[in-house]
Design an enzyme around this catalytic site. Structure first.
Site, PDB file in Angstrom:
ATOM      1  N   CYS A 118      -6.164 -30.649  22.313  1.00 30.15           N
ATOM      2  CA  CYS A 118      -5.101 -29.725  22.685  1.00 30.15           C
ATOM      3  C   CYS A 118      -4.209 -30.329  23.758  1.00 30.15           C
ATOM      4  CB  CYS A 118      -5.691 -28.422  23.208  1.00 30.15           C
ATOM      5  SG  CYS A 118      -6.910 -27.656  22.137  1.00 30.15           S
ATOM      6  N   ARG A 161      -1.792 -35.622  19.495  1.00 28.53           N
ATOM      7  CA  ARG A 161      -3.159 -35.269  19.874  1.00 28.53           C
ATOM      8  C   ARG A 161      -3.833 -34.421  18.801  1.00 28.53           C
ATOM      9  NH1 ARG A 161      -3.803 -35.631  25.749  1.00 28.53           N
ATOM     10  NH2 ARG A 161      -5.377 -33.994  25.690  1.00 28.53           N
ATOM     11  N   TRP A 178      -5.782 -26.950  19.197  1.00 31.71           N
ATOM     12  CA  TRP A 178      -6.669 -27.414  18.133  1.00 31.71           C
ATOM     13  C   TRP A 178      -7.869 -26.479  18.156  1.00 31.71           C
ATOM     14  CZ3 TRP A 178     -11.569 -29.479  17.255  1.00 31.71           C
ATOM     15  CH2 TRP A 178     -11.733 -30.196  16.068  1.00 31.71           C
ATOM     16  N   ASN A 220      -7.444 -26.454  27.703  1.00 37.87           N
ATOM     17  CA  ASN A 220      -8.098 -27.467  26.874  1.00 37.87           C
ATOM     18  C   ASN A 220      -9.576 -27.454  27.218  1.00 37.87           C
ATOM     19  OD1 ASN A 220      -5.551 -28.189  26.060  1.00 37.87           O
ATOM     20  ND2 ASN A 220      -5.530 -30.159  27.092  1.00 37.87           N
ATOM     21  N   GLY A 221     -10.428 -27.589  26.229  1.00 35.08           N
ATOM     22  CA  GLY A 221     -11.863 -27.650  26.495  1.00 35.08           C
ATOM     23  C   GLY A 221     -12.602 -26.479  25.890  1.00 35.08           C
ATOM     24  N   GLU A 258     -15.273 -49.436   8.896  1.00 34.74           N
ATOM     25  CA  GLU A 258     -13.946 -49.074   9.389  1.00 34.74           C
ATOM     26  C   GLU A 258     -12.994 -48.785   8.227  1.00 34.74           C
ATOM     27  OE1 GLU A 258     -10.419 -48.665  11.803  1.00 34.74           O
ATOM     28  OE2 GLU A 258     -12.537 -48.142  11.937  1.00 34.74           O
ATOM     29  N   LYS A 267     -11.099 -45.191   7.765  1.00 33.46           N
ATOM     30  CA  LYS A 267      -9.642 -45.067   7.683  1.00 33.46           C
ATOM     31  C   LYS A 267      -9.231 -44.298   6.431  1.00 33.46           C
ATOM     32  CE  LYS A 267      -7.971 -46.916  11.334  1.00 33.46           C
ATOM     33  NZ  LYS A 267      -9.121 -46.331  12.029  1.00 33.46           N
ATOM     34  N   GLU A 325     -10.047 -40.618   6.826  1.00 32.52           N
ATOM     35  CA  GLU A 325      -9.240 -39.944   7.839  1.00 32.52           C
ATOM     36  C   GLU A 325      -7.899 -39.468   7.306  1.00 32.52           C
ATOM     37  OE1 GLU A 325     -10.045 -41.611  12.270  1.00 32.52           O
ATOM     38  OE2 GLU A 325      -9.264 -43.088  10.865  1.00 32.52           O
ATOM     39  N   HIS A 370     -30.719 -50.658  -2.255  1.00 32.69           N
ATOM     40  CA  HIS A 370     -31.603 -49.711  -1.580  1.00 32.69           C
ATOM     41  C   HIS A 370     -31.065 -48.289  -1.657  1.00 32.69           C
ATOM     42  CE1 HIS A 370     -34.286 -52.759   0.143  1.00 32.69           C
ATOM     43  NE2 HIS A 370     -33.188 -53.510   0.202  1.00 32.69           N
ATOM     44  N   LYS A 385      -6.230 -36.833  18.109  1.00 33.03           N
ATOM     45  CA  LYS A 385      -6.182 -38.211  18.577  1.00 33.03           C
ATOM     46  C   LYS A 385      -7.230 -38.471  19.648  1.00 33.03           C
ATOM     47  CE  LYS A 385      -4.499 -42.375  18.997  1.00 33.03           C
ATOM     48  NZ  LYS A 385      -4.814 -43.363  17.946  1.00 33.03           N
TER      49      LYS A 385
END
Length: 606
Positions: free
Chosen positions: A2, A27, A74, A98-99, A478, A482, A485, A501, A601
């Site tokens: 946020c 963000r 958010w 925020n939080g 990675e 990506k 995301e 396996h 972010k």
């Protein structure tokens, strides 16, 4: 996560608040709102969805006043609807937050016993109601906030505005960052300096447990012990042009294209051009340690995975890596000769910061590898090694990741030098090779047009597998991250040797398998695993160099050629196809590249 902004200004606050909130869009958020005070009257405007919805509302239903607060939310507690959108108001109090207030249910129960009713599902409303309750008992706004803050458990950055108070704002932080901006006859509040960059370059960072009382001409900071605190005023340098797409369709595209430049910048900073030696910050001597602990989240964790190979293979130092959100709960033993390295783009990642605090009094040295030298993680570390990537706006990390790798590579070579396991010629050769990487990345990006047809095929898939061995294993992880995301395709990365396996059960003609295989010491083993995929009707996209393509290209449905590179530093180069594949696949699917759904972010709450 946020975003918070506050203005005690000389001009109308609403346009300044909206502009600042737009700077915080990177963000991640799902709703936005502002509140102002004019002639003592407190009003607010809120909208769900993108900032443009709030901007449109203000065109038709303007909000006057030179004092105001704003927020991009958010959602954590309560769905992202208009009722739950910040700022929250209770009587004479408006607040943005925020939080997470962890004990909000207990506080709600206490307030309910006092006859106070609730309108939202949020934890934040509790803060407004509690503060307003104290005001109704005759306390001043300042004293009401002072009474409220000790009752809050959890993490928060708060900014309060009060009816009847045109020249008063109160801000507080515990576990979430908050900055105060200084103007001439004006004061500002922001969840980071980027929000304030267009208004001021004079910043005071609140420290853990601080709360601050602001007027247009004064700032009073009270620390966690209740004492007046003298916090340093810093001049910051943020290139406002960096928060612009510069002709690119997306911030992510811009930041991919910036990698040769920012990588050359960080390597030039930490490698001495005169003697091809290392120039890392003083006070870091790896001969003092017999063990390293590397801690991070998300893409930063994959940078740590890569660095584990480098530290162990080049310097002989044992390395333990941990996901930050798990580290302190595992309660690992830490010896007096352990160096702990924390990797975070923002320097405010809540789990990483909590892990740092858990180990701070146990480790011999705490090192921060961050992009923001003024961040909480940086301020609480013994040594700061900035990655110098510049502002990164896209949620999916690109240039910050490659610069993290570059810094960790230099650190691994420094460890080898300090421990006398590398001679001068070998060190020089490695540093020359590292300094050649920006040119190789330029070549890789120049081949971007080859990704479009391949991405169209990936875009039709429901699942994608990424395989790699050795240093390519973290790159496989990675690459999968990506793709998940920003394209919302389910993807998984595996060590290629683990194929038999379990993961090989997923192979069929509908599931593309991306194989990352430079011609290195493990190339033949990786290609053997790739052949096992093709023998089961799997479709393979091979990412390799010209020698690798020449010997293993038969039967694959696509090949992406990379420049030749020293295998030790190949991960820095092979991060590029991971990024470009994800970007062009997301483009083909029409998803929101820079602000993918449900993601933020900077993750500043657990």
């Amino acid at each position: 996560m946020c975003g918070i902004v506050g203005v005690l200004g000389l001009h109308e606050a609403a346009p300044m608040l909206v502009d600042a909130l737009k700077r915080l869009e990177y963000r991640g958020y799902d709703s936005a709102g502002i509140a102002t005070v004019r002639d003592g009257k407190l009003e607010r405007r809120r909208a769900t969805g993108k900032m443009v919805n709030l901007s449109d509302m203000l065109v038709h239903n303007s909000l006057a006043g030179k004092s105001g607060i704003g927020h991009t939310r958010w959602a954590t507690h309560g769905e992202p609807n208009l009722t739950n959108t910040h700022p929250h108001r209770a009587g004479a109090v408006a607040v943005v937050h925020n939080g997470i207030i962890e004990n909000f249910r207990e506080l709600r129960a206490e307030l309910a016993d006092l006859g106070v009713s609730f309108e939202t599902d949020t934890d934040t409303e509790t803060v407004a109601l509690l503060t307003n309750h104290f005001i109704s008992q005759g306390l001043s706004p300042r004293d009401a906030v002072a009474a409220t803050l000790p009752k809050l458990d959890g993490a928060f950055a708060l900014c309060f505005l009060f009816e009847g108070e045109d020249d008063l704002m109160i801000a507080a932080r515990k576990g979430s960052p908050l900055a105060i901006g200084h103007g001439v006859g004006e004061m500002f509040v922001g969840s980071d300096a980027i929000a304030l960059a267009a208004m001021t370059d004079q910043i005071t960072y609140l420290e853990e447990g601080d709360w601050a009382v602001l007027t247009r001409n004064s700032l009073e900071v009270i620390d966690a012990a209740g004492n007046l605190a003298n916090r340093e005023l810093k001049k910051i340098e943020i290139d406002t042009a960096a928060i612009d797409k510069a002709g690119h369709k997306h911030f992510m595209a811009k930041e991919i294209a910036e990698q040769p430049t920012v990588l050359a910048n960080v390597l030039g900073h930490y490698i001495n051009k005169e003697n091809n030696g290392l120039a890392l910050p003083e006070g870091l001597d790896f001969s003092e340690f017999d063990r390293l602990v590397l801690v991070a989240c998300g893409t930063g964790f994959y940078a740590c995975m890569t660095a584990k190979y480098w530290f162990e293979q080049i310097s002989g130092l044992p390395v333990e890596i941990d996901i930050a959100s798990e580290y302190r709960y595992r309660k690992p033993p830490v010896g007096p000769r352990t160096c702990a390295i924390f990797v975070s783009q923002s320097g405010e990642t809540a789990d990483t910061l909590a892990a740092l605090r858990h180990i701070a009094d146990k480790a011999a040295k705490i090192v921060a590898v961050v992009n923001v030298p003024e961040s909480s993680i940086a301020r609480e570390s013994d040594i700061i090694i900035p990655i110098r990537a510049g502002v990164e706006v896209g949620v999916a990390s690109t240039k910050a990741f490659t610069n993290q790798l570059a810094v960790l590579a230099c650190m691994a070579l420094k460890a080898a030098q300090d421990r006398a396991v590398i001679d001068a010629d070998e060190l020089k050769n490695n540093l020359v090779t590292l300094r050649n990487l920006p040119g190789l990345i330029n070549l890789a990006i120049a081949a971007e047009s080859h990704y479009t047809p391949i991405a169209k095929r990936l875009a039709a898939a429901d699942d994608v597998l990424f395989l790699g061995r050795g240093l390519m294993y973290p790159m496989a992880l990675e690459g999968a991250l990506k793709l998940k995301e920003i394209s919302y395709i389910h993807a998984e990365g595996y060590a290629a040797g683990e194929l038999k396996h379990g993961p090989i059960a997923l192979v069929d003609k509908k599931t593309p398998v991306v194989v990352m295989a430079p011609r290195d010491a493990l190339f033949e083993k990786t290609i053997s695993n790739m052949q096992e995929v093709m023998a089961r009707n799997g479709v393979v996209l091979l990412i390799t160099d010209s020698a690798g393509a020449k010997s293993a290209n038969d039967g694959v449905w696509g090949t992406l050629l990379m420049p030749d590179v020293d295998p030790v530093w190949a991960p820095i180069l092979y991060a590029i196809p991971a990024q470009l594949l994800a970007y062009h696949t997301a483009m083909a699917r029409g998803t929101d590249v820079d602000q993918p759904r449900n993601l933020a972010k900077s993750v500043t709450v657990e």
